[in-house]
Scaffold this active site. Structure first.
Site, PDB file in Angstrom:
ATOM      1  N   ASP A 123       0.848  -1.191   0.000  1.00  0.00           N
ATOM      2  CA  ASP A 123       0.000   0.000   0.000  1.00  0.00           C
ATOM      3  C   ASP A 123       0.888   1.248   0.000  1.00  0.00           C
ATOM      4  O   ASP A 123       1.892   1.322   0.708  1.00  0.00           O
ATOM      5  CB  ASP A 123      -0.902  -0.013   1.241  1.00  0.00           C
ATOM      6  CG  ASP A 123      -2.052   0.972   1.129  1.00  0.00           C
ATOM      7  OD1 ASP A 123      -3.206   0.527   1.012  1.00  0.00           O
ATOM      8  OD2 ASP A 123      -1.794   2.201   1.154  1.00  0.00           O
ATOM      9  N   ILE A 124       0.504   2.237  -0.783  1.00  0.00           N
ATOM     10  CA  ILE A 124       1.308   3.459  -0.926  1.00  0.00           C
ATOM     11  C   ILE A 124       1.278   4.309   0.340  1.00  0.00           C
ATOM     12  O   ILE A 124       2.176   5.116   0.577  1.00  0.00           O
ATOM     13  CB  ILE A 124       0.809   4.271  -2.148  1.00  0.00           C
ATOM     14  CG1 ILE A 124       1.883   5.203  -2.673  1.00  0.00           C
ATOM     15  CG2 ILE A 124      -0.468   5.035  -1.839  1.00  0.00           C
ATOM     16  CD1 ILE A 124       1.566   5.802  -4.032  1.00  0.00           C
ATOM     17  N   ASN A 129     -12.886  -3.304   2.570  1.00  0.00           N
ATOM     18  CA  ASN A 129     -13.894  -2.242   2.559  1.00  0.00           C
ATOM     19  C   ASN A 129     -14.780  -2.430   1.331  1.00  0.00           C
ATOM     20  O   ASN A 129     -14.288  -2.766   0.243  1.00  0.00           O
ATOM     21  CB  ASN A 129     -13.213  -0.869   2.503  1.00  0.00           C
ATOM     22  CG  ASN A 129     -12.414  -0.581   3.760  1.00  0.00           C
ATOM     23  OD1 ASN A 129     -12.832  -0.917   4.863  1.00  0.00           O
ATOM     24  ND2 ASN A 129     -11.251   0.029   3.603  1.00  0.00           N
ATOM     25  N   GLY A 175     -15.665   3.378   3.578  1.00  0.00           N
ATOM     26  CA  GLY A 175     -14.328   3.955   3.428  1.00  0.00           C
ATOM     27  C   GLY A 175     -13.592   3.450   2.207  1.00  0.00           C
ATOM     28  O   GLY A 175     -12.417   3.766   2.030  1.00  0.00           O
ATOM     29  N   GLN A 176     -14.235   2.649   1.364  1.00  0.00           N
ATOM     30  CA  GLN A 176     -13.546   2.176   0.158  1.00  0.00           C
ATOM     31  C   GLN A 176     -13.309   3.358  -0.775  1.00  0.00           C
ATOM     32  O   GLN A 176     -14.248   4.053  -1.164  1.00  0.00           O
ATOM     33  CB  GLN A 176     -14.379   1.104  -0.568  1.00  0.00           C
ATOM     34  CG  GLN A 176     -13.641   0.523  -1.774  1.00  0.00           C
ATOM     35  CD  GLN A 176     -14.449  -0.547  -2.526  1.00  0.00           C
ATOM     36  OE1 GLN A 176     -15.659  -0.672  -2.331  1.00  0.00           O
ATOM     37  NE2 GLN A 176     -13.785  -1.307  -3.362  1.00  0.00           N
ATOM     38  N   HIS A 200     -10.181  -5.500  -3.082  1.00  0.00           N
ATOM     39  CA  HIS A 200      -8.846  -5.779  -2.547  1.00  0.00           C
ATOM     40  C   HIS A 200      -8.949  -6.129  -1.077  1.00  0.00           C
ATOM     41  O   HIS A 200      -9.813  -5.627  -0.366  1.00  0.00           O
ATOM     42  CB  HIS A 200      -7.903  -4.582  -2.743  1.00  0.00           C
ATOM     43  CG  HIS A 200      -8.455  -3.278  -2.248  1.00  0.00           C
ATOM     44  ND1 HIS A 200      -9.376  -2.547  -2.981  1.00  0.00           N
ATOM     45  CD2 HIS A 200      -8.239  -2.575  -1.112  1.00  0.00           C
ATOM     46  CE1 HIS A 200      -9.689  -1.448  -2.309  1.00  0.00           C
ATOM     47  NE2 HIS A 200      -9.019  -1.454  -1.170  1.00  0.00           N
ATOM     48  N   HIS A 204      -6.946  -5.819   2.385  1.00  0.00           N
ATOM     49  CA  HIS A 204      -5.825  -5.207   3.105  1.00  0.00           C
ATOM     50  C   HIS A 204      -5.241  -6.278   4.030  1.00  0.00           C
ATOM     51  O   HIS A 204      -5.969  -6.867   4.837  1.00  0.00           O
ATOM     52  CB  HIS A 204      -6.300  -4.042   3.978  1.00  0.00           C
ATOM     53  CG  HIS A 204      -6.840  -2.870   3.231  1.00  0.00           C
ATOM     54  ND1 HIS A 204      -6.108  -1.731   2.984  1.00  0.00           N
ATOM     55  CD2 HIS A 204      -8.061  -2.646   2.684  1.00  0.00           C
ATOM     56  CE1 HIS A 204      -6.850  -0.859   2.316  1.00  0.00           C
ATOM     57  NE2 HIS A 204      -8.043  -1.393   2.123  1.00  0.00           N
TER      58      HIS A 204
HETATM   59  P1  5GP Z   1      -9.733   1.288   0.302  1.00  0.00           P
HETATM   60  O1  5GP Z   1     -10.010   2.473   1.191  1.00  0.00           O
HETATM   61  O2  5GP Z   1     -10.304   1.471  -1.074  1.00  0.00           O
HETATM   62  O3  5GP Z   1     -10.140  -0.016   0.937  1.00  0.00           O
HETATM   63  O4  5GP Z   1      -8.175   1.192   0.194  1.00  0.00           O
HETATM   64  C1  5GP Z   1      -7.448   1.657  -0.910  1.00  0.00           C
HETATM   65  C2  5GP Z   1      -5.988   1.640  -0.528  1.00  0.00           C
HETATM   66  O5  5GP Z   1      -5.242   1.846  -1.706  1.00  0.00           O
HETATM   67  C3  5GP Z   1      -5.584   2.717   0.477  1.00  0.00           C
HETATM   68  O6  5GP Z   1      -5.033   2.123   1.634  1.00  0.00           O
HETATM   69  C4  5GP Z   1      -4.563   3.556  -0.291  1.00  0.00           C
HETATM   70  O7  5GP Z   1      -3.482   3.980   0.505  1.00  0.00           O
HETATM   71  C5  5GP Z   1      -4.118   2.606  -1.388  1.00  0.00           C
HETATM   72  N1  5GP Z   1      -3.718   3.268  -2.615  1.00  0.00           N
HETATM   73  C6  5GP Z   1      -4.361   4.291  -3.257  1.00  0.00           C
HETATM   74  N2  5GP Z   1      -3.708   4.621  -4.383  1.00  0.00           N
HETATM   75  C7  5GP Z   1      -2.636   3.777  -4.459  1.00  0.00           C
HETATM   76  C8  5GP Z   1      -1.579   3.644  -5.426  1.00  0.00           C
HETATM   77  O8  5GP Z   1      -1.498   4.353  -6.427  1.00  0.00           O
HETATM   78  N3  5GP Z   1      -0.648   2.674  -5.188  1.00  0.00           N
HETATM   79  C9  5GP Z   1      -0.726   1.868  -4.083  1.00  0.00           C
HETATM   80  N4  5GP Z   1       0.242   0.949  -3.925  1.00  0.00           N
HETATM   81  N5  5GP Z   1      -1.706   1.971  -3.164  1.00  0.00           N
HETATM   82  C10 5GP Z   1      -2.651   2.929  -3.351  1.00  0.00           C
END
Ligand code: 5GP
Ligand code: ZN
Length: 115
Positions: free
Chosen positions: A30-31, A87, A93-94, A100, A102
């Site tokens: 994760d970034i 999520n 919060g997605q 995906h 986490h």
């Molecule tokens: P969500 O909130 O959708 O469950 O989680 C999305 C996750 O993707 C977040 O933890 C966010 O930090 C990560 N993320 C968003 N953009 C990027 C990206 O460009 N590269 C990577 N490696 N992770 C990302």
């Protein structure tokens, strides 16, 4: 999907720090990590969330959990403990609408995790 950030990472159009890359799922860091180890397990096919899966996706969903186990083993957090979070939808919060898992861990003796 053309404008999906995770599809772009999977296609190699934008960079990702991959741990595993083949077949029906990939794993990359994760970034913006929310734990000492924060990896995303991502199906290569574009499915938005668990709300969008079909009965025919059962094998894929099982394989994503097996993938999480394999990555936890590879990163040596399978014994110390790890958390899996999915999520689903904006209200949870997605922020990336591509399914995906986490995988979070590596807190050691000072856990700072929250549910
Ligand atoms: P969500 O909130 O959708 O469950 O989680 C999305 C996750 O993707 C977040 O933890 C966010 O930090 C990560 N993320 C968003 N953009 C990027 C990206 O460009 N590269 C990577 N490696 N992770 C990302
Ligand atoms: Zn996608």
């Amino acid at each position: 999907m053309d404008n999906c950030i995770f599809c772009k990472i999977i296609r190699g159009e934008i960079p990702g720090k991959f741990i595993h890359r083949e077949g029906e799922w990939v794993a990359f860091y994760d970034i913006s990590p929310k734990a000492p180890i924060h990896v995303l397990i991502v199906p290569t096919s574009h499915i938005e969330s668990i709300a969008d899966v079909h009965d025919s996706d059962g094998v894929l969903l099982g394989n994503l959990l097996l993938a999480a186990k394999k990555i936890a083993q590879k990163l040596k957090i399978d014994k110390s403990g790890f958390k899996l979070i999915i999520n689903n939808g904006k209200g949870s919060g997605q922020i990336v609408p591509h399914l995906h898992i986490h995988l979070l861990g590596g807190w050691g003796k000072n856990p700072e995790w929250k549910v």
